[in-house]
Write a protein that holds these residues in place. Structure first.
Motif, PDB file in Angstrom:
ATOM      1  N   LYS A 165      -3.641  -5.950  -4.701  1.00 53.25           N
ATOM      2  CA  LYS A 165      -3.776  -7.003  -3.691  1.00 53.25           C
ATOM      3  C   LYS A 165      -4.952  -6.688  -2.778  1.00 53.25           C
ATOM      4  O   LYS A 165      -5.203  -5.539  -2.446  1.00 53.25           O
ATOM      5  CB  LYS A 165      -2.502  -7.112  -2.856  1.00 53.25           C
ATOM      6  N   SER A 166      -5.598  -7.755  -2.382  1.00 47.91           N
ATOM      7  CA  SER A 166      -6.695  -7.571  -1.427  1.00 47.91           C
ATOM      8  C   SER A 166      -6.132  -7.306  -0.034  1.00 47.91           C
ATOM      9  O   SER A 166      -4.964  -7.566   0.251  1.00 47.91           O
ATOM     10  CB  SER A 166      -7.590  -8.810  -1.414  1.00 47.91           C
ATOM     11  N   TRP A 167      -6.980  -6.769   0.818  1.00 50.68           N
ATOM     12  CA  TRP A 167      -6.509  -6.457   2.177  1.00 50.68           C
ATOM     13  C   TRP A 167      -6.158  -7.720   2.950  1.00 50.68           C
ATOM     14  O   TRP A 167      -5.291  -7.708   3.825  1.00 50.68           O
ATOM     15  CB  TRP A 167      -7.585  -5.655   2.921  1.00 50.68           C
ATOM     16  N   ARG A 168      -6.781  -8.838   2.578  1.00 49.05           N
ATOM     17  CA  ARG A 168      -6.449 -10.092   3.259  1.00 49.05           C
ATOM     18  C   ARG A 168      -5.035 -10.548   2.883  1.00 49.05           C
ATOM     19  O   ARG A 168      -4.251 -10.952   3.755  1.00 49.05           O
ATOM     20  CB  ARG A 168      -7.466 -11.174   2.914  1.00 49.05           C
ATOM     21  N   SER A 169      -4.730 -10.506   1.570  1.00 50.31           N
ATOM     22  CA  SER A 169      -3.394 -10.945   1.155  1.00 50.31           C
ATOM     23  C   SER A 169      -2.321 -10.012   1.694  1.00 50.31           C
ATOM     24  O   SER A 169      -1.235 -10.457   2.095  1.00 50.31           O
ATOM     25  CB  SER A 169      -3.335 -11.009  -0.366  1.00 50.31           C
ATOM     26  N   GLU A 170      -2.601  -8.686   1.729  1.00 47.27           N
ATOM     27  CA  GLU A 170      -1.626  -7.752   2.295  1.00 47.27           C
ATOM     28  C   GLU A 170      -1.396  -8.025   3.768  1.00 47.27           C
ATOM     29  O   GLU A 170      -0.269  -7.952   4.270  1.00 47.27           O
ATOM     30  CB  GLU A 170      -2.127  -6.325   2.094  1.00 47.27           C
ATOM     31  N   ARG A 171      -2.443  -8.347   4.469  1.00 47.87           N
ATOM     32  CA  ARG A 171      -2.296  -8.632   5.902  1.00 47.87           C
ATOM     33  C   ARG A 171      -1.479  -9.891   6.121  1.00 47.87           C
ATOM     34  O   ARG A 171      -0.590  -9.928   6.988  1.00 47.87           O
ATOM     35  CB  ARG A 171      -3.679  -8.789   6.534  1.00 47.87           C
ATOM     36  N   VAL A 172      -1.761 -10.948   5.361  1.00 46.81           N
ATOM     37  CA  VAL A 172      -0.998 -12.192   5.497  1.00 46.81           C
ATOM     38  C   VAL A 172       0.475 -11.963   5.168  1.00 46.81           C
ATOM     39  O   VAL A 172       1.372 -12.459   5.869  1.00 46.81           O
ATOM     40  CB  VAL A 172      -1.613 -13.280   4.591  1.00 46.81           C
ATOM     41  N   GLU A 173       0.747 -11.207   4.116  1.00 46.83           N
ATOM     42  CA  GLU A 173       2.138 -10.945   3.741  1.00 46.83           C
ATOM     43  C   GLU A 173       2.862 -10.157   4.829  1.00 46.83           C
ATOM     44  O   GLU A 173       4.023 -10.434   5.150  1.00 46.83           O
ATOM     45  CB  GLU A 173       2.155 -10.184   2.422  1.00 46.83           C
ATOM     46  N   PHE A 174       2.178  -9.165   5.410  1.00 48.66           N
ATOM     47  CA  PHE A 174       2.796  -8.374   6.480  1.00 48.66           C
ATOM     48  C   PHE A 174       3.108  -9.238   7.696  1.00 48.66           C
ATOM     49  O   PHE A 174       4.195  -9.156   8.281  1.00 48.66           O
ATOM     50  CB  PHE A 174       1.858  -7.227   6.867  1.00 48.66           C
ATOM     51  N   VAL A 175       2.183 -10.088   8.088  1.00 50.06           N
ATOM     52  CA  VAL A 175       2.404 -10.956   9.255  1.00 50.06           C
ATOM     53  C   VAL A 175       3.562 -11.916   8.998  1.00 50.06           C
ATOM     54  O   VAL A 175       4.408 -12.155   9.869  1.00 50.06           O
ATOM     55  CB  VAL A 175       1.111 -11.718   9.590  1.00 50.06           C
ATOM     56  N   GLU A 176       3.637 -12.488   7.797  1.00 52.22           N
ATOM     57  CA  GLU A 176       4.721 -13.416   7.490  1.00 52.22           C
ATOM     58  C   GLU A 176       6.085 -12.716   7.508  1.00 52.22           C
ATOM     59  O   GLU A 176       7.069 -13.241   8.055  1.00 52.22           O
ATOM     60  CB  GLU A 176       4.474 -14.045   6.119  1.00 52.22           C
ATOM     61  N   ASN A 177       6.161 -11.501   6.964  1.00 55.92           N
ATOM     62  CA  ASN A 177       7.439 -10.776   6.953  1.00 55.92           C
ATOM     63  C   ASN A 177       7.889 -10.416   8.361  1.00 55.92           C
ATOM     64  O   ASN A 177       9.071 -10.580   8.711  1.00 55.92           O
ATOM     65  CB  ASN A 177       7.313  -9.508   6.103  1.00 55.92           C
ATOM     66  N   GLU A 178       6.965  -9.918   9.181  1.00 56.05           N
ATOM     67  CA  GLU A 178       7.332  -9.548  10.549  1.00 56.05           C
ATOM     68  C   GLU A 178       7.716 -10.768  11.366  1.00 56.05           C
ATOM     69  O   GLU A 178       8.633 -10.727  12.190  1.00 56.05           O
ATOM     70  CB  GLU A 178       6.171  -8.799  11.219  1.00 56.05           C
ATOM     71  N   THR A 179       7.052 -11.888  11.145  1.00 55.72           N
ATOM     72  CA  THR A 179       7.393 -13.115  11.867  1.00 55.72           C
ATOM     73  C   THR A 179       8.779 -13.611  11.462  1.00 55.72           C
ATOM     74  O   THR A 179       9.578 -14.054  12.299  1.00 55.72           O
ATOM     75  CB  THR A 179       6.348 -14.200  11.580  1.00 55.72           C
ATOM     76  N   ARG A 180       9.066 -13.528  10.185  1.00 52.75           N
ATOM     77  CA  ARG A 180      10.392 -13.976   9.710  1.00 52.75           C
ATOM     78  C   ARG A 180      11.498 -13.096  10.295  1.00 52.75           C
ATOM     79  O   ARG A 180      12.537 -13.590  10.731  1.00 52.75           O
ATOM     80  CB  ARG A 180      10.422 -13.938   8.183  1.00 52.75           C
ATOM     81  N   LYS A 181      11.267 -11.758  10.345  1.00 55.74           N
ATOM     82  CA  LYS A 181      12.267 -10.873  10.933  1.00 55.74           C
ATOM     83  C   LYS A 181      12.491 -11.181  12.407  1.00 55.74           C
ATOM     84  O   LYS A 181      13.618 -11.175  12.911  1.00 55.74           O
ATOM     85  CB  LYS A 181      11.819  -9.424  10.772  1.00 55.74           C
ATOM     86  N   HIS A 182      11.404 -11.450  13.113  1.00 52.92           N
ATOM     87  CA  HIS A 182      11.537 -11.761  14.543  1.00 52.92           C
ATOM     88  C   HIS A 182      12.329 -13.041  14.755  1.00 52.92           C
ATOM     89  O   HIS A 182      13.204 -13.104  15.633  1.00 52.92           O
ATOM     90  CB  HIS A 182      10.142 -11.878  15.172  1.00 52.92           C
ATOM     91  N   LEU A 183      12.059 -14.054  13.977  1.00 51.97           N
ATOM     92  CA  LEU A 183      12.763 -15.334  14.152  1.00 51.97           C
ATOM     93  C   LEU A 183      14.234 -15.210  13.774  1.00 51.97           C
ATOM     94  O   LEU A 183      15.095 -15.843  14.403  1.00 51.97           O
ATOM     95  CB  LEU A 183      12.081 -16.416  13.307  1.00 51.97           C
ATOM     96  N   GLU A 184      14.541 -14.415  12.781  1.00 56.55           N
ATOM     97  CA  GLU A 184      15.936 -14.287  12.352  1.00 56.55           C
ATOM     98  C   GLU A 184      16.739 -13.356  13.250  1.00 56.55           C
ATOM     99  O   GLU A 184      17.871 -13.688  13.660  1.00 56.55           O
ATOM    100  CB  GLU A 184      15.984 -13.780  10.905  1.00 56.55           C
TER     101      GLU A 184
END
Length: 328
Positions: free
Chosen positions: A256-275
């Motif tokens: 994975k490129s560093w851009r896709s890894e960064r997007v995936e990390f942000v989405e996971n952390e955002t989902r955890k925060h909302l839940e």
């Protein structure tokens, strides 16, 4: 009184071609030069004379005649220089006093214009001139308006020149897209000039544009563009092959490129925060559920169930969440 005097001075200066006071100054300077020459001649004559002839005699009982004569000469020289200086100072004072009177008399009575004829005097170089006011003559307001117009014109000229330079640069860049000059880049070789993107629009080959046979004309035009299209295709083909090559796999998974890894990390952390913090229930695609059943919810682990049972038991008064007596 100052206005008539200034008018007389201006009028006489135009007539005589020099200032009236300059004539008096020249006379005073000439007299001062003559007085300086006179005092200088008097000093030279007295210094050249014998001290005995001008009243300096040695004492009859002087022991040494040479020393007495030298002393008399020094005394005579001192007295002569002092006397000449006093004479020069006296002459300068008298000259200044008397020639100041001469200057006042000359400017009032000789170098002046009588008041009754002052307005009627017309010099020779004024003949034929019209002194009537001109209605079309510019005034302060019109001059200021012209200056403002000039400044605005200069600003507009600067803006137009800047826009002209920008337009020339734009036209040059557009012509570069259509220009056919230069080496064509083939097979992606570096160091060669790239083929212009829209050069095929002007490279008509041997097309004559016969309006009577439009199909033939269109076909000829299409055939004439084939070399340009081939050159562009040859330039793009190496790039397409490079882009189509997949990334090397690591542990059986594509890198994975560093851009896709960064997007995936942000989405996971955002989902955890909302839940966990906000208490929202999110679907698989991140949509918010409204409480109604819209599919299976989040799976609950075994440890979470045991923790909930322990909490319920503690509320019911059971130690460690269990009954003291075992029930069957």
């Amino acid at each position: 009184m100052s206005a008539p005097v200034n008018s007389d001075v201006t009028l006489l200066t135009e007539h005589l071609t020099y200032r009236p006071a300059a004539l008096i100054d020249d006379i005073v300077n000439s007299i001062n030069i003559l007085a300086f020459r006179a005092t200088e001649a008097v000093e030279k004559g007295l210094l050249a004379a014998d001290p005995a002839d001008i009243g300096f005699r040695k004492a009859p009982n002087a022991p040494d005649a040479s020393e007495a004569e030298s002393e008399i000469r020094d005394k005579a020289q001192h007295e002569i220089e002092n006397g000449v200086h006093q004479l020069e100072t006296l002459l300068e004072a008298k000259i200044d006093k008397n020639f100041d009177k001469l200057e006042l008399y000359a400017l009032r009575n000789i170098l002046s214009v009588p008041p009754d004829v002052r307005d009627w005097v017309r010099l020779s170089h004024y003949e034929g001139l019209n002194f009537a006011p001109d209605e079309d003559a510019p005034d302060v307001e019109s001059i200021g308006l012209q200056r403002r117009k000039l400044r605005e014109t200069q600003k507009l000229n600067t803006l137009l020149m800047t826009e002209k330079s920008q337009n020339e640069a734009t036209i040059a860049s557009l012509k570069a897209l259509l220009s056919i000059s230069g080496d064509k880049m083939e097979n992606g070789d570096e160091g060669e000039k790239p083929y212009p993107a829209f050069a095929f629009l002007q490279d008509k080959g041997e097309l004559t544009g016969d309006a009577q046979r439009p199909v033939t004309t269109t076909t000829s035009f299409t055939l004439s563009q084939l070399p340009a299209l081939k050159a562009i295709l040859a330039n793009l083909q190496p790039r397409l092959e490079k882009l189509s090559t997949p990334h090397p796999a690591i542990n059986g998974e594509a890198e994975k490129s560093w851009r896709s890894e960064r997007v995936e990390f942000v989405e996971n952390e955002t989902r955890k925060h909302l839940e966990n913090v906000r208490g929202l229930e999110l679907g698989d695609m991140g949509e918010i559920r409204d409480g109604d059943w819209q599919g299976e919810g989040r799976k609950i682990g075994k440890q979470e169930v045991e923790d909930l049972e322990a909490v319920v038991g503690m509320v019911n008064g059971k130690p460690n969440g269990k009954d003291t007596d075992e029930q069957t």
